[in-house]
Design a protein around this motif. Structure first.
Motif, mmCIF file in Angstrom:
data_model
loop_
_atom_site.group_PDB
_atom_site.id
_atom_site.type_symbol
_atom_site.label_atom_id
_atom_site.label_comp_id
_atom_site.label_asym_id
_atom_site.label_seq_id
_atom_site.Cartn_x
_atom_site.Cartn_y
_atom_site.Cartn_z
ATOM 1 N N GLU A 70 0.901 -1.270 -0.102
ATOM 2 C CA GLU A 70 0.235 0.056 -0.121
ATOM 3 C C GLU A 70 1.410 0.930 0.011
ATOM 4 O OE1 GLU A 70 -2.243 2.353 3.716
ATOM 5 O OE2 GLU A 70 -3.165 -0.094 3.500
ATOM 6 N N ARG A 72 1.177 4.801 0.489
ATOM 7 C CA ARG A 72 0.752 5.715 1.294
ATOM 8 C C ARG A 72 2.115 7.240 1.739
ATOM 9 N NH1 ARG A 72 -3.135 5.232 6.378
ATOM 10 N NH2 ARG A 72 -3.792 7.656 6.833
ATOM 11 N N ALA A 80 3.009 7.391 6.719
ATOM 12 C CA ALA A 80 3.064 5.960 6.331
ATOM 13 C C ALA A 80 3.128 5.724 7.774
ATOM 14 C CB ALA A 80 3.489 5.831 5.107
#
Length: 328
Positions: A70, A72, A80
């Motif tokens: 993911e 971020r 993150a």
């Protein structure tokens, strides 16, 4: 004389109490029982993202569950890192941290919502990304000592580029300036691509840049590498000396990537993940990804991580203080 009646009654009582006293062991659920998410603190297609995706596949095979990446980004990776720091400490949410998220951000961002050491259970380091000291082709120097001499003759006249304020590229040059006792003007860029382009075009005089971002220009003779900001020479560029070999010691400024889980994640889960990650480093896909992107495999086991991260925080805090650096 033994009373047989009492003996029989005693045995009967023990048999009746047995089920209450002896409880069957409760089987612990297998872990992991669902996919593991690795949060990458930067956009897709960058070196951190590529490393996370390459390692994720063999890591997932070993653990028996997919590893999902993911992306971020934001605030030098701190968005993150903070998201993982406050996640449940169950091992299902990790961050592939860097020397920025777990080395320099603590000094650059006074209101940072996490602590690099206290907020995480470190798993392991997986690699380093060496940076080269590169100069534009027309700069009249061929060694790091010649560059230092030029900078001392003309203090503040030359400029250097970095991949952004507070980046590993920026901090590497500030460390170099401190150790060499020189001055130069900072020109921040948004990433390695634009910096490499302007080094090639001669817009900036020199800079520290990840080897992967400048490899093509170096091989084509469009720019010149004077030294490597690592403790050892880089296998891809064995003829380029380290800065220590070139006469400027104590400028070890490798970028590094390491996996972290939230603090208080069960040690047995940390151990399982560390073992799976270490095994993944020998996978063909991982080796190919590392070679293609000038990433150097470097496994640092769990027990060594707390002291390593603490030393990095201390080292870069001093650089930030001496250079009076501020976040963008």
């Amino acid at each position: 004389m033994i009373d047989r009646r009492k003996l029989v009654l005693g045995a009967t009582g023990a048999a009746l109490l047995g089920p209450a006293l002896v409880r069957p062991a409760v089987a612990q659920p297998a872990w992991p029982a669902r996919p593991i998410t690795v949060v990458v603190p930067y956009p897709p297609a960058g070196s951190v993202d590529l490393v996370a995706r390459a390692i994720g596949e063999p890591m997932g095979r070993t653990l028996g569950q997919p590893v999902v990446v993911e992306n971020r980004g934001g605030s030098g990776g701190s968005v993150a890192a903070q998201a993982v720091a406050i996640a449940d400490p169950d091992g299902y949410r990790l961050v592939l941290g860097t020397q920025q998220t777990h080395g320099t951000n603590e000094s650059l961002y006074p209101t940072l919502g996490y602590r690099a050491v206290e907020s995480f259970s470190p798993i392991c380091q997986v690699c380093t990304v060496p940076h080269a000291l590169v100069v534009k082709k027309t700069l009249p120097v061929t060694t790091a000592t010649e560059l230092v001499a030029l900078l001392k003759r003309e203090p503040g006249k030359l400029n250097y580029g970095s991949t952004g304020n507070g980046s590993s590229s920026h901090l590497a040059c500030e460390l170099f300036k401190i150790k060499a006792g020189v001055e130069a003007q900072h020109v921040p860029y948004r990433g390695g691509g634009p910096l490499a382009q302007d080094l090639m075009a001669g817009v900036v005089d020199f800079g520290f840049i990840a080897v992967a971002n400048i490899r093509g220009q170096l091989e084509g003779g469009l720019v010149r590498a004077l030294a490597i900001a690592s403790s050892k020479r880089v296998p891809l560029m064995p003829d380029i000396p380290t800065l220590a070999e070139a006469g400027v010691p104590d400028v070890d400024a490798d970028a590094w990537f390491a996996y972290f889980a939230p603090a208080k994640t069960p040690p047995e889960r940390i151990a399982l993940m560390a073992s799976a990650i270490e095994g993944a480093l020998s996978a063909d896909l991982v080796r190919e990804t590392f070679d293609k992107n000038a990433v150097v495999a470097r496994f640092r086991p769990t027990p060594e991580m707390p002291a390593f991260v603490a030393a990095e925080v201390k080292k870069w805090a001093e650089v930030v203080r001496l250079a009076n650096l501020k976040p963008e």
